[in-house]
Design an enzyme around this catalytic site. Structure first.
Site, PDB file in Angstrom:
ATOM      1  N   CYS A  23      -1.446  20.484 -16.742  1.00 49.41           N
ATOM      2  CA  CYS A  23      -1.036  19.217 -17.488  1.00 49.41           C
ATOM      3  C   CYS A  23      -0.502  19.888 -18.947  1.00 49.41           C
ATOM      4  O   CYS A  23      -1.178  20.712 -19.415  1.00 49.41           O
ATOM      5  CB  CYS A  23      -2.125  18.400 -17.668  1.00 49.41           C
TER       6      CYS A  23
ATOM      7  N   CYS B  53      -6.374  13.246 -19.401  1.00 47.91           N
ATOM      8  CA  CYS B  53      -6.822  13.614 -20.633  1.00 47.91           C
ATOM      9  C   CYS B  53      -6.264  12.691 -21.869  1.00 47.91           C
ATOM     10  O   CYS B  53      -7.055  12.934 -22.847  1.00 47.91           O
ATOM     11  CB  CYS B  53      -6.391  15.267 -20.803  1.00 47.91           C
TER      12      CYS B  53
ATOM     13  N   THR C  55       0.974  -2.775   8.802  1.00 45.08           N
ATOM     14  CA  THR C  55      -0.430  -2.166   8.285  1.00 45.08           C
ATOM     15  C   THR C  55      -1.254  -2.286   9.264  1.00 45.08           C
ATOM     16  O   THR C  55      -1.778  -3.212   9.907  1.00 45.08           O
ATOM     17  CB  THR C  55      -0.962  -2.655   6.689  1.00 45.08           C
TER      18      THR C  55
ATOM     19  N   CYS D 209      -3.304  18.573 -22.099  1.00 47.57           N
ATOM     20  CA  CYS D 209      -4.661  19.528 -22.107  1.00 47.57           C
ATOM     21  C   CYS D 209      -4.696  20.827 -21.653  1.00 47.57           C
ATOM     22  O   CYS D 209      -5.422  21.667 -22.059  1.00 47.57           O
ATOM     23  CB  CYS D 209      -5.839  18.687 -21.525  1.00 47.57           C
TER      24      CYS D 209
ATOM     25  N   GLN E 290       0.950  -1.301  -0.174  1.00 49.36           N
ATOM     26  CA  GLN E 290      -0.014  -0.097   0.044  1.00 49.36           C
ATOM     27  C   GLN E 290       0.876   1.174  -0.248  1.00 49.36           C
ATOM     28  O   GLN E 290       0.293   2.302   0.089  1.00 49.36           O
ATOM     29  CB  GLN E 290      -0.814   0.009   1.371  1.00 49.36           C
ATOM     30  N   ASN E 291       2.112   1.165   0.181  1.00 47.35           N
ATOM     31  CA  ASN E 291       3.060   2.400   0.113  1.00 47.35           C
ATOM     32  C   ASN E 291       3.522   2.730  -1.202  1.00 47.35           C
ATOM     33  O   ASN E 291       3.487   2.021  -2.112  1.00 47.35           O
ATOM     34  CB  ASN E 291       4.674   1.710   0.919  1.00 47.35           C
ATOM     35  N   VAL E 292       3.568   4.245  -1.256  1.00 47.13           N
ATOM     36  CA  VAL E 292       3.770   5.047  -2.389  1.00 47.13           C
ATOM     37  C   VAL E 292       5.249   5.340  -2.444  1.00 47.13           C
ATOM     38  O   VAL E 292       5.561   6.006  -3.282  1.00 47.13           O
ATOM     39  CB  VAL E 292       2.840   6.100  -2.408  1.00 47.13           C
TER      40      VAL E 292
ATOM     41  N   CYS F 121      -1.879  13.642 -15.199  1.00 49.37           N
ATOM     42  CA  CYS F 121      -3.043  14.595 -15.348  1.00 49.37           C
ATOM     43  C   CYS F 121      -4.086  14.380 -14.527  1.00 49.37           C
ATOM     44  O   CYS F 121      -4.885  13.129 -14.495  1.00 49.37           O
ATOM     45  CB  CYS F 121      -3.416  14.622 -16.814  1.00 49.37           C
TER      46      CYS F 121
ATOM     47  N   HIS G  45      -1.429   1.182  -4.033  1.00 48.61           N
ATOM     48  CA  HIS G  45      -1.967   2.928  -3.801  1.00 48.61           C
ATOM     49  C   HIS G  45      -1.205   3.719  -4.767  1.00 48.61           C
ATOM     50  O   HIS G  45      -1.032   5.202  -4.475  1.00 48.61           O
ATOM     51  CB  HIS G  45      -1.921   3.295  -2.515  1.00 48.61           C
TER      52      HIS G  45
HETATM   53  P1  OAD Z   1      -1.309   3.049   8.924  1.00 51.08           P
HETATM   54  O1  OAD Z   1      -0.644   4.277   9.371  1.00 51.08           O
HETATM   55  O2  OAD Z   1      -2.776   3.035   9.004  1.00 51.08           O
HETATM   56  O3  OAD Z   1      -0.841   1.875   9.762  1.00 51.08           O
HETATM   57  C1  OAD Z   1       0.609   1.802  10.082  1.00 51.08           C
HETATM   58  C2  OAD Z   1       0.609   0.411  10.864  1.00 51.08           C
HETATM   59  O4  OAD Z   1       2.181   0.228  11.051  1.00 51.08           O
HETATM   60  C3  OAD Z   1       0.039   0.441  12.254  1.00 51.08           C
HETATM   61  O5  OAD Z   1      -0.535  -0.779  12.362  1.00 51.08           O
HETATM   62  C4  OAD Z   1       1.399   0.552  13.018  1.00 51.08           C
HETATM   63  O6  OAD Z   1       1.081  -0.377  14.331  1.00 51.08           O
HETATM   64  C5  OAD Z   1       2.536  -0.255  12.434  1.00 51.08           C
HETATM   65  N1  OAD Z   1       3.600   0.050  12.754  1.00 51.08           N
HETATM   66  C6  OAD Z   1       4.296   0.952  13.240  1.00 51.08           C
HETATM   67  N2  OAD Z   1       5.603   1.184  13.378  1.00 51.08           N
HETATM   68  C7  OAD Z   1       6.000  -0.060  12.732  1.00 51.08           C
HETATM   69  C8  OAD Z   1       7.110  -0.727  12.774  1.00 51.08           C
HETATM   70  N3  OAD Z   1       8.223  -0.261  12.927  1.00 51.08           N
HETATM   71  N4  OAD Z   1       7.259  -2.040  12.048  1.00 51.08           N
HETATM   72  C9  OAD Z   1       5.980  -2.623  11.732  1.00 51.08           C
HETATM   73  N5  OAD Z   1       4.875  -2.034  11.758  1.00 51.08           N
HETATM   74  C10 OAD Z   1       4.821  -0.877  12.131  1.00 51.08           C
HETATM   75  O7  OAD Z   1      -0.741   2.611   7.596  1.00 51.08           O
HETATM   76  P2  OAD Z   1      -1.295   1.667   6.695  1.00 51.08           P
HETATM   77  O8  OAD Z   1      -2.200   0.486   7.044  1.00 51.08           O
HETATM   78  O9  OAD Z   1      -0.213   1.442   5.474  1.00 51.08           O
HETATM   79  O10 OAD Z   1      -3.944   5.044   1.746  1.00 51.08           O
HETATM   80  O11 OAD Z   1      -2.278   2.291   5.734  1.00 51.08           O
HETATM   81  C11 OAD Z   1      -2.947   2.280   4.705  1.00 51.08           C
HETATM   82  C12 OAD Z   1      -3.258   3.450   3.753  1.00 51.08           C
HETATM   83  O12 OAD Z   1      -3.764   4.319   4.438  1.00 51.08           O
HETATM   84  C13 OAD Z   1      -2.258   3.876   3.014  1.00 51.08           C
HETATM   85  O13 OAD Z   1      -1.749   3.337   2.092  1.00 51.08           O
HETATM   86  C14 OAD Z   1      -2.941   5.168   2.573  1.00 51.08           C
HETATM   87  C15 OAD Z   1      -4.024   5.435   3.880  1.00 51.08           C
HETATM   88  O14 OAD Z   1      -5.102   5.882   3.690  1.00 51.08           O
HETATM   89  C16 OAD Z   1      -4.099   5.792   0.480  1.00 51.08           C
HETATM   90  O15 OAD Z   1      -3.507   6.861   0.570  1.00 51.08           O
HETATM   91  C17 OAD Z   1      -5.219   5.438  -0.224  1.00 51.08           C
END
Ligand code: OAD
Length: 264
Positions: free
Chosen positions: A159, A136, A201, A162, A106-108, A132, A124
């Site tokens: 952009c 477009c 996550t 366009c 999910q990381n960018v 854009c 993501h």
């Molecule tokens: P979150 O910020 O929601 O959660 C991060 C997770 O990492 C939590 O469960 C923490 O407990 C855990 N964590 C913290 N430190 C850590 C470490 N050192 N090692 C392992 N785990 C650790 O992030 P995501 O679940 O990635 O989407 O969030 C998902 C999506 O929410 C993102 O991609 C973004 C956001 O909305 C979009 O932008 C669409």
């Protein structure tokens, strides 16, 4: 580490070493030890008064393109100044040790690609790419910012194709669909996996959060590394509590030892 931790680590590593189709689902936590705040960490400095969930939306960009653009510029600069950590490198080694490893992230930040993992599905998007906002020339219409001159203090450029819509980061915002190819591949990999390793996550964002459940329904064992409980913790066969950059290298060291012993 207590004796019980050692037993859990060994069992965790043994399950991975026996996997022939390992899926790895990663979230912001895997990059935390690189110094990149997770999505739901309190933001600091200039950005402390904003809620990320309110900046990462198409309507926020429509309302205030400069604010959202500047926030992503800030995040991109944080990422550019950071380095992948031991957890990212451990996944490269895992890819070399096992028959099949696919990372669904999910990381960018692009760190999995930067360290050399070959099979990475980006659910993501990628903060280093720009497109854009009106797509477009079709979705996605990529824009090479190095080829454009504009007043960077004024927010996003238009952009160049366009000349109507703004340029925006190629990331998925709340309420937007995920890239369909990536999502389709992620579903297939999850259904076929014999083990899914879930790292860092919170499991709060769909559809990414549903993938471990899909994998489990199709018979995969779920393993988790996270210092805190997540929505996935209940279905995990084993969860290891702690930071990924500390725990994952220990796991991979044991996987390597299992593999070496089984080869001899
Ligand atoms: P979150 O910020 O929601 O959660 C991060 C997770 O990492 C939590 O469960 C923490 O407990 C855990 N964590 C913290 N430190 C850590 C470490 N050192 N090692 C392992 N785990 C650790 O992030 P995501 O679940 O990635 O989407 O969030 C998902 C999506 O929410 C993102 O991609 C973004 C956001 O909305 C979009 O932008 C669409």
């Amino acid at each position: 580490m207590s004796a019980n931790d050692e037993v859990l680590l060994d069992e965790f590593a043994r399950i991975i070493a026996n996997s022939t189709r390992l899926a790895v689902s990663t979230g912001a936590g895997i990059s935390k030890e690189s110094g990149i705040p997770t999505f739901r960490d309190a933001m600091d400095g200039l950005w402390a008064r904003y809620d990320p969930e309110e900046l990462a939306t198409p309507s926020a960009f429509q309302r205030n393109p400069k604010l959202v653009w500047d926030w992503y510029t800030y995040r991109r600069e944080l990422i550019n100044a950071a380095q992948p950590n031991a957890a990212h490198y451990a996944l490269v080694e895992l890819e070399n040790l096992l028959p099949q490893v696919v990372i669904i992230t999910q990381n960018v930040d692009g760190f999995h690609d930067k360290v050399g993992n070959r099979n990475v599905i980006h659910l993501h998007g990628n903060i280093h790419r720009t497109k854009c906002a009106d797509a477009c020339k079709g979705e996605p219409t990529y824009i090479d910012l190095s080829q454009i001159e504009w007043n960077q203090d004024a927010g996003p450029p238009l952009c160049p194709y366009c000349k109507k819509a703004y340029a925006r980061p190629d990331v998925v915002w709340f309420t937007e669909p995920l890239p369909s190819d990536a999502l389709r591949q992620a579903y297939t990999v999850s259904r076929k996996a014999d083990v899914m390793l879930v790292i860092g996550t919170s499991g709060l964002v769909q559809p990414a959060a549903s993938l471990p459940f899909l994998a489990a329904e199709h018979g995969a064992k779920i393993l988790e590394i996270n210092p805190n409980p997540s929505t996935i913790s209940n279905i995990a066969t084993i969860r290891l509590e702690g930071g990924a950059a500390i725990i994952l290298p220990k796991v991979v060291k044991r996987v390597r030892a299992y593999k070496k012993n089984s080869d001899e």
